[in-house]
Scaffold this active site. Structure first.
Site, PDB file in Angstrom:
ATOM      1  N   ASP A 151       0.818  -1.210   0.000  1.00  0.00           N
ATOM      2  CA  ASP A 151       0.000   0.000   0.000  1.00  0.00           C
ATOM      3  C   ASP A 151       0.854   1.262   0.000  1.00  0.00           C
ATOM      4  O   ASP A 151       0.484   2.280  -0.587  1.00  0.00           O
ATOM      5  CB  ASP A 151      -0.934   0.004   1.211  1.00  0.00           C
ATOM      6  CG  ASP A 151      -2.115  -0.939   1.036  1.00  0.00           C
ATOM      7  OD1 ASP A 151      -2.353  -1.385  -0.100  1.00  0.00           O
ATOM      8  OD2 ASP A 151      -2.786  -1.236   2.038  1.00  0.00           O
ATOM      9  N   THR A 207      -9.903   2.926   6.558  1.00  0.00           N
ATOM     10  CA  THR A 207      -9.421   1.617   7.011  1.00  0.00           C
ATOM     11  C   THR A 207      -7.966   1.670   7.468  1.00  0.00           C
ATOM     12  O   THR A 207      -7.440   0.659   7.922  1.00  0.00           O
ATOM     13  CB  THR A 207      -9.532   0.583   5.872  1.00  0.00           C
ATOM     14  OG1 THR A 207      -8.670   0.972   4.799  1.00  0.00           O
ATOM     15  CG2 THR A 207     -10.950   0.487   5.359  1.00  0.00           C
ATOM     16  N   ALA A 208      -7.333   2.826   7.353  1.00  0.00           N
ATOM     17  CA  ALA A 208      -5.915   2.943   7.683  1.00  0.00           C
ATOM     18  C   ALA A 208      -5.738   3.548   9.081  1.00  0.00           C
ATOM     19  O   ALA A 208      -6.252   3.023  10.060  1.00  0.00           O
ATOM     20  CB  ALA A 208      -5.212   3.765   6.603  1.00  0.00           C
ATOM     21  N   ARG A 212      -8.278  19.780  22.306  1.00  0.00           N
ATOM     22  CA  ARG A 212      -6.968  19.647  22.946  1.00  0.00           C
ATOM     23  C   ARG A 212      -6.645  18.171  23.053  1.00  0.00           C
ATOM     24  O   ARG A 212      -7.443  17.379  23.560  1.00  0.00           O
ATOM     25  CB  ARG A 212      -6.951  20.284  24.334  1.00  0.00           C
ATOM     26  CG  ARG A 212      -5.573  20.165  24.989  1.00  0.00           C
ATOM     27  CD  ARG A 212      -5.430  21.034  26.211  1.00  0.00           C
ATOM     28  NE  ARG A 212      -4.047  21.040  26.678  1.00  0.00           N
ATOM     29  CZ  ARG A 212      -3.560  21.873  27.595  1.00  0.00           C
ATOM     30  NH1 ARG A 212      -4.360  22.780  28.143  1.00  0.00           N
ATOM     31  NH2 ARG A 212      -2.305  21.828  27.970  1.00  0.00           N
ATOM     32  N   GLN A 272       1.917   9.784   2.868  1.00  0.00           N
ATOM     33  CA  GLN A 272       3.263   9.605   3.426  1.00  0.00           C
ATOM     34  C   GLN A 272       4.101  10.873   3.337  1.00  0.00           C
ATOM     35  O   GLN A 272       5.305  10.848   3.571  1.00  0.00           O
ATOM     36  CB  GLN A 272       3.969   8.462   2.689  1.00  0.00           C
ATOM     37  CG  GLN A 272       3.293   7.117   2.854  1.00  0.00           C
ATOM     38  CD  GLN A 272       3.991   6.025   2.061  1.00  0.00           C
ATOM     39  OE1 GLN A 272       4.543   6.266   0.990  1.00  0.00           O
ATOM     40  NE2 GLN A 272       3.972   4.822   2.587  1.00  0.00           N
TER      41      GLN A 272
END
Length: 267
Positions: free
Chosen positions: A45, A161-162, A148, A223
């Site tokens: 992925d 789903t990550a 906070r 990423q």
């Protein structure tokens, strides 16, 4: 047809990519990593997220295929032992595809009033490198809460789903063109009070996050890490663009969720 190949630097992925390239050339399929019709991501992925960011400005004409070389990936439908079948599907391609929603964002910097546009397949997170983050959250143009805690995550349906799932968010089907806002370890007391539940945001609404300060603040998407600069505010909404996957044998969403997290259930 022109096919682009994208993969990570592991020896296994390089070996599989080289084998795939030979099979494609044997079928007289052109390899073009600049202006492809289909991008095949070889790896997992993470490799597919990298491929998406590389070709994000060509989404109107590119379809993606994921070929995994390790553990089962959520976006990777094909395995190495199915390469011949994949190449045959490319040979008989009829432009079939399935599309998923994406996350668009604008990061407003405080030092020079510039704006950076981002596009994400999975999610974007806002958090502090150290200490707790304080930020005002606006929904529908109105102040919703003062947060906070460790940070906030805004995810797409497939990205639900990550990281979103790991912090207690719900899993959304990608036919729902929506975003999800989830909290990371919020602090609730007499001074700070949040809803404490993941929020599903409609496609015509904007999430606006205004941090109290930018010291040690980190903004990430997929990423990618945004340059360390003071951030004034971040806006998120459902993108007008979508990602398209070549639907040769594209697994149905709930089947993909089952395969990734549950596995075979004995009757």
């Amino acid at each position: 047809m022109k096919v682009g190949l994208h993969g990570n630097s592991s020896q296994e992925s390089i070996r599989v990519r080289n084998r795939l390239e030979k099979l494609l050339l044997d079928q007289h399929i052109t390899i073009d990593n600049l202006e492809p019709d289909i991008v095949i991501s070889v790896g997992g992925d993470g490799s597919l997220l990298g491929a998406f960011q590389k070709y994000r400005f060509q989404l109107d004409r590119v379809r993606f295929v994921g070929l995994h070389t390790g553990h089962l990936g959520f976006y990777t439908d094909w395995r190495e032992y199915e390469i011949n079948e994949l190449v045959d599907s490319l040979v008989h391609d009829t432009a079939q595809k399935v599309e998923y929603p994406l996350l668009a964002g604008k990061i407003h910097f405080a030092d020079d009033d510039s704006v950076a546009d981002i596009l994400a397949l999975n999610e974007s997170t806002v958090k502090k490198v150290s200490g707790t983050m304080v930020a005002d959250v606006y929904l529908g143009g109105e102040l919703f809460e003062r947060f906070r805690g460790d940070g906030l995550s805004v995810s797409t349906p497939t990205g639900s789903t990550a990281y979103n799932k790991a912090i207690g968010g719900a899993v959304l089907h990608p036919r729902l063109e929506a975003l999800q806002l989830a909290e990371m370890a919020s602090i609730n007391n007499q001074v700070f009070r949040t809803l404490g539940s993941p929020l599903v945001i409609a496609s015509d609404e904007t999430i606006r996050i205004v941090p109290e300060d930018s010291v040690n603040l980190m903004v990430m998407y997929d990423q990618q890490v945004v340059a360390e600069r003071p951030v004034k505010e971040i806006e998120y909404h459902v993108a007008k663009e979508k990602i398209a996957f070549a639907e040769y044998r594209h697994n149905e969403f709930w089947h993909r969720v089952n395969e990734s997290f549950i596995g075979r259930i004995e009757d």
